[in-house]
Design an enzyme around this catalytic site. Structure first.
Site, short mmCIF file in Angstrom:
data_model
loop_
_atom_site.label_atom_id
_atom_site.label_comp_id
_atom_site.label_asym_id
_atom_site.label_seq_id
_atom_site.Cartn_x
_atom_site.Cartn_y
_atom_site.Cartn_z
N ASN A 95 -3.22 9.47 11.01
CA ASN A 95 -4.42 8.65 11.25
C ASN A 95 -5.71 9.49 11.18
O ASN A 95 -6.07 10.15 12.16
CB ASN A 95 -4.31 7.95 12.59
CG ASN A 95 -3.32 6.80 12.53
OD1 ASN A 95 -2.13 7.01 12.31
ND2 ASN A 95 -3.80 5.59 12.69
N TYR A 143 0.84 -1.20 0.00
CA TYR A 143 0.00 0.00 0.00
C TYR A 143 0.88 1.25 0.00
O TYR A 143 0.75 2.13 -0.86
CB TYR A 143 -0.93 -0.02 1.22
CG TYR A 143 -1.59 1.32 1.45
CD1 TYR A 143 -2.45 1.86 0.51
CD2 TYR A 143 -1.32 2.06 2.61
CE1 TYR A 143 -3.03 3.11 0.72
CE2 TYR A 143 -1.91 3.29 2.82
CZ TYR A 143 -2.75 3.82 1.87
OH TYR A 143 -3.32 5.05 2.07
#
Ligand code: UDP
Length: 327
Positions: free
Chosen positions: A168, A139
């Site tokens: 995040n 990824y």
């Protein structure tokens, strides 16, 4: 100005579409709805896949697009390890296809959704943009390759880009009608809130033996509306002639998994049932951003920096929409 948002029906995409609308931009969304939700979008939505060249050309032919924000991508670290073929195949070829159609239609500005995963295991915390890029999974590699492609396209074809490396993403628009709805859900804050709601038996803490004060991983949680603001600022910077570059987006503070659970208990007034489990492969102990450059150069100012506020906005979404968007 008309902005094309790929992946605009997804979590960060739909919040960014709203931020663009608030600023008076015309927005069109392209989404294949594999992860996104139709209900999250209140602007023209083209349902289709970026791998479908004639579909993409039709979108550009029918609209006077001034700039693109490219979110659409596969984005699960774990899945990318098991299916690198999908991540290299679709993330990279779709970005190439999008860039080629942009060139054909003379669209030269793009904001690209990148990730903290381009850095890999941090050698320095907080992580500056200049940190070595050694992703530990397909990824992160797929996003780094696309950043490299963008750099080469910028040099060769005059495309200008800003890549935004998120830490995040968390929280939801305080309005409460859009929020995080991944199926399956893998992210900590929604999983904690689902455990609070009794939709899961327990939250499993992935690793309690990390070299951190309480033994659990530290992450830099950043509110989705703050991310959205940064996309609008990046577009404005490009429109003002900014050079191609990449920025980190985080709050610069690390919170442990235990601290997130404790804060969720405070916000919800309920207990989070937990189990302590083994580490999740590929999780670095600490990921914290230095976002000084985004603050200085884009004029970015996070509005929801406080962890309690971030979790409270997520809670507002989850408790009112326990099953997410209604299909
Ligand atoms: N985490 C956890 N239990 C879960 C999901 C996540 O302990 O069920 C931890 C994970 O190990 C990491 C942090 O929570 O340290 C944030 O994970 P998430 O998947 O939300 O984001 P990531 O850091 O992988 O981008």
């Amino acid at each position: 100005m008309t902005i094309l948002v790929t992946g605009g029906a997804g979590y960060i995409g739909s919040h960014t579409v709203r931020a663009l609308q608030t600023k008076g931009y015309d927005v069109i969304v392209v989404d294949n709805l594999s992860k996104g939700h139709k209900q999250a979008v209140q602007v023209p939505l083209y349902i289709g896949d970026l791998s479908d060249r004639s579909f993409l050309e039709k979108v550009f032919a029918e609209n006077q697009i001034d700039a693109v924000i490219h979110f659409a991508a596969l984005s699960l670290v774990g899945e990318s390890v098991i299916r690198p073929d999908l991540y290299f195949g679709s993330n990279i070829t779709n970005a190439l296809s999008l860039l080629d159609v942009m060139r054909k239609y003379g669209v030269s500005q793009i904001v690209f959704s990148s990730t903290a995963a381009v850095y890999g295991e941090p050698m320095e915390v907080p992580i500056p943009e200049s940190h070595p890029k050694q992703p530990t999974n397909p990824y992160g590699e797929s996003k780094l390759f696309i950043e490299m492609i963008l750099q080469r396209y910028a040099e060769a074809f005059g495309i200008r880009y800003i890549a935004l490396r998120y830490f995040n993403a968390a929280g939801a628009d305080p309005k409460g009608d859009i929020g995080e709805d991944h199926r399956p859900e893998t992210h900590l804050i929604p999983l904690v809130l689902q455990a609070v709601l009794g939709q899961r038996d327990r939250l499993q803490i992935f690793g309690t033996d990390y070299p951190t004060p309480d033994g659990t991983c530290l992450r830099d949680y950043i509110h989705v509306n703050d991310l959205s603001d940064a996309h609008v600022l990046a577009l404005e910077a490009l429109a003002d002639g900014a050079s191609s570059t990449a920025y980190n987006l985080g709050n610069g503070r690390g919170f442990s998994v235990r601290k997130v659970i404790e804060t969720a208990e405070k916000v919800t007034g309920r207990l989070v049932p937990v189990d302590e489990g083994p580490r999740r492969p590929g999780d670095p102990a600490v990921l914290v951003a230095s976002s000084d450059r985004a603050v200085q150069e884009l004029g970015w100012q996070p509005r929801f920096a406080d962890l309690e506020t971030i979790i409270a906005t997520a809670w507002n979404w989850h408790k009112n929409n326990p099953n997410g968007f209604q299909e």
